[in-house]
Design a protein around this motif. Structure first.
Motif, PDB file in Angstrom:
ATOM      1  N   ILE A  32     -42.843-119.804  20.329  1.00  0.00           N
ATOM      2  CA  ILE A  32     -43.302-118.462  19.677  1.00  0.00           C
ATOM      3  C   ILE A  32     -44.949-118.369  19.663  1.00  0.00           C
ATOM      4  O   ILE A  32     -45.194-119.421  19.539  1.00  0.00           O
ATOM      5  CB  ILE A  32     -42.622-118.067  18.464  1.00  0.00           C
ATOM      6  N   ARG A  33     -45.500-117.429  20.091  1.00  0.00           N
ATOM      7  CA  ARG A  33     -46.982-117.304  19.822  1.00  0.00           C
ATOM      8  C   ARG A  33     -47.220-116.095  19.028  1.00  0.00           C
ATOM      9  O   ARG A  33     -46.861-114.808  19.333  1.00  0.00           O
ATOM     10  CB  ARG A  33     -47.446-117.206  21.424  1.00  0.00           C
ATOM     11  N   MET A  34     -48.045-116.169  18.135  1.00  0.00           N
ATOM     12  CA  MET A  34     -48.159-115.148  17.211  1.00  0.00           C
ATOM     13  C   MET A  34     -49.718-115.089  17.069  1.00  0.00           C
ATOM     14  O   MET A  34     -50.428-115.995  17.125  1.00  0.00           O
ATOM     15  CB  MET A  34     -47.647-115.308  15.895  1.00  0.00           C
ATOM     16  N   ALA A  35     -50.316-113.846  16.801  1.00  0.00           N
ATOM     17  CA  ALA A  35     -51.680-113.464  16.737  1.00  0.00           C
ATOM     18  C   ALA A  35     -52.296-113.858  15.461  1.00  0.00           C
ATOM     19  O   ALA A  35     -51.481-113.712  14.588  1.00  0.00           O
ATOM     20  CB  ALA A  35     -51.972-112.080  17.318  1.00  0.00           C
ATOM     21  N   LEU A  36     -53.566-114.499  15.536  1.00  0.00           N
ATOM     22  CA  LEU A  36     -54.271-114.564  14.244  1.00  0.00           C
ATOM     23  C   LEU A  36     -55.666-114.025  14.161  1.00  0.00           C
ATOM     24  O   LEU A  36     -56.248-113.352  15.436  1.00  0.00           O
ATOM     25  CB  LEU A  36     -54.701-116.140  14.275  1.00  0.00           C
ATOM     26  N   PRO A  37     -56.046-113.259  13.226  1.00  0.00           N
ATOM     27  CA  PRO A  37     -57.375-112.478  13.189  1.00  0.00           C
ATOM     28  C   PRO A  37     -58.574-113.239  13.018  1.00  0.00           C
ATOM     29  O   PRO A  37     -59.447-112.874  12.068  1.00  0.00           O
ATOM     30  CB  PRO A  37     -57.023-111.747  11.862  1.00  0.00           C
ATOM     31  N   ASP A  68     -48.565-108.366   7.277  1.00  0.00           N
ATOM     32  CA  ASP A  68     -47.379-107.276   7.666  1.00  0.00           C
ATOM     33  C   ASP A  68     -47.182-107.504   9.477  1.00  0.00           C
ATOM     34  O   ASP A  68     -46.068-107.557   9.759  1.00  0.00           O
ATOM     35  CB  ASP A  68     -47.982-106.016   7.613  1.00  0.00           C
ATOM     36  N   GLU A  69     -48.236-107.655  10.231  1.00  0.00           N
ATOM     37  CA  GLU A  69     -48.053-107.922  11.585  1.00  0.00           C
ATOM     38  C   GLU A  69     -47.368-109.071  11.888  1.00  0.00           C
ATOM     39  O   GLU A  69     -46.342-109.034  12.938  1.00  0.00           O
ATOM     40  CB  GLU A  69     -49.416-107.987  12.430  1.00  0.00           C
ATOM     41  N   SER A  70     -47.473-110.151  11.096  1.00  0.00           N
ATOM     42  CA  SER A  70     -46.556-111.432  11.504  1.00  0.00           C
ATOM     43  C   SER A  70     -45.261-111.142  11.019  1.00  0.00           C
ATOM     44  O   SER A  70     -44.386-111.530  11.789  1.00  0.00           O
ATOM     45  CB  SER A  70     -47.066-112.598  10.689  1.00  0.00           C
ATOM     46  N   ARG A  71     -44.927-110.772   9.922  1.00  0.00           N
ATOM     47  CA  ARG A  71     -43.606-110.448   9.704  1.00  0.00           C
ATOM     48  C   ARG A  71     -42.876-109.435  10.547  1.00  0.00           C
ATOM     49  O   ARG A  71     -41.788-109.599  10.622  1.00  0.00           O
ATOM     50  CB  ARG A  71     -43.689-109.815   8.112  1.00  0.00           C
TER      51      ARG A  71
END
Length: 395
Positions: A32-37, A68-71
């Protein structure tokens, strides 16, 4: 791809998981690849097919920060990628926000236990309740002692009192301890816990020598075979932040442990990976899965040896320097405030290693700033200040 990366092998090429999707990298292992700010704009998380107490499901490795974006991205994965199975446990490699931030939410949502080292659990709890590390008055005072005196930077660091808690607002009330040498049984496979120090208090990487164990080949999505990834099953290292392919792991001294020598701890820790199989597929927290683990270990030693040499050359030239003085020596790019706090921590770490090794001595000047100056060890063969010779600093 930089020159160092060209010495590594990326068996998946440029393939990346789409948002809300997973990519199979081995039998029963999904990426899984998730964005970070942040400037470091993503984190890799892992799903491991598992069975606990007779229940089939998945173990999660690392969580992303709480936002919220990660959830929302996790909800997409729950709906489409779990094959109707639950999350059985949440494994966290270490206490940094991008790894543990959503652990409380995942554990609560799935009634799943948190697995983490005890040191990192309690450090995370402390940070979520106090200002430390990268913000607050204590951090500002610590960086000021090491030469960061810009009033605007000091004011911003002092005001950043909820930096950690904003990304890690809560923790599960209990945990299962992981520690070095322990073997975890995940999906019928044995995963060895390997502790690492210098980046986090007690980072735990996971190594599986035989990925053919446990999860049957036909239990894995056919997507994997079409990509050719499973034509040979390699040993797997989930390296967290201790082994990254493109960037060097941040190794810093912060106000909570102001006299530490994390660079030595980090270098000693990555040498543990030298005993692993040469074909190991390393799954990093940032960047792409790669092979060439032993090459990367040497690259990191060379990188820090070069930085130590540059710091020593600067100290010999100037005769006295603070951590703030050597920021341009270690970092050629313009740094924002977020990057500056980590850069300061890393500059102090390099000075501390040279100090502990006897090449530098430390004094606190009249202005309250710690400055480091060369000792006789810094002048091999009777050299005097201003003469040049490569120093035998170890990394």
């Amino acid at each position: 791809m930089n020159l160092l990366e060209q010495q590594l092998h990326y068996p998946l090429g440029d393939a990346l998981p789409a948002q809300g999707q997973t990519l199979a990298v081995a039998p029963g292992v999904r990426w899984i690849r998730m964005a970070l700010p942040f400037a470091l704009d993503h984190i890799n998380l892992w799903l491991l097919r598992d069975e606990i107490d007779g229940r089939a499901g998945w173990s999660v490795v690392d969580c992303c920060i709480s936002r919220d974006e990660s959830r929302a991205q996790w909800e997409e994965i729950f709906a489409t990628q779990l094959e109707g199975l639950p999350i059985l446990r949440v494994i966290v490699t270490h206490m940094h926000p991008d790894h543990i931030g959503l652990a409380y939410w995942l554990c609560e949502r799935w009634n799943a236990p948190l697995w983490i080292s005890a040191t990192d659990y309690f450090t995370a709890y402390h940070h979520s309740q106090h200002t430390s590390g990268n913000g607050g008055a204590g951090a500002a005072a610590f960086f000021q002692k090491h030469g960061l005196t810009d009033p605007e930077a000091m004011a911003k660091i002092s005001a950043r009192t909820s930096y950690y808690a904003a990304m890690v607002p809560a923790l599960p009330p209990s945990f299962v301890r992981m520690q070095d040498g322990q073997t975890l049984r995940i999906g019928g496979r044995d995963w060895q816990c390997i502790s690492g120090y210098g980046h986090a208090p007690e980072h735990i990487a996971l190594y599986c020598a035989d990925v053919q164990q446990g999860v049957a080949r036909n239990a894995v999505s056919a997507q994997t075979d079409t990509q050719g990834i499973l034509h040979k099953a390699f040993p797997i290292l989930i390296g967290g932040d201790m082994m990254l392919p493109r960037i060097s792991t941040n190794v810093s001294v912060f106000d909570m442990e102001p006299e530490s020598n994390p660079l030595q701890q980090f270098l000693d820790s990555i040498d543990k990976f030298a005993a692993l199989d040469t074909d190991t597929l390393t799954l990093p927290a940032h960047g792409k899965p790669f092979q060439g683990l032993h090459t990367r270990i040497q690259q990191l030693h060379d990188h820090h040896r070069d930085h130590l040499g540059r710091v020593m050359a600067f100290a010999r030239d100037k005769q006295s320097c603070s951590a703030a003085d050597i920021l341009p020596v270690l970092f050629k790019r313009q740094l924002d405030l977020h990057q500056t706090t980590f850069a300061m921590g890393e500059a102090i770490a390099h000075l501390h290693k040279l100090w502990v090794d006897g090449y530098l001595q430390r004094q606190r000047s009249a202005d309250g700033v710690y400055r480091f100056s060369p000792t006789p060890l810094a002048y091999p063969h009777g050299l005097v200040p201003g003469e040049s010779e490569e120093l035998p600093v170890s990394a």
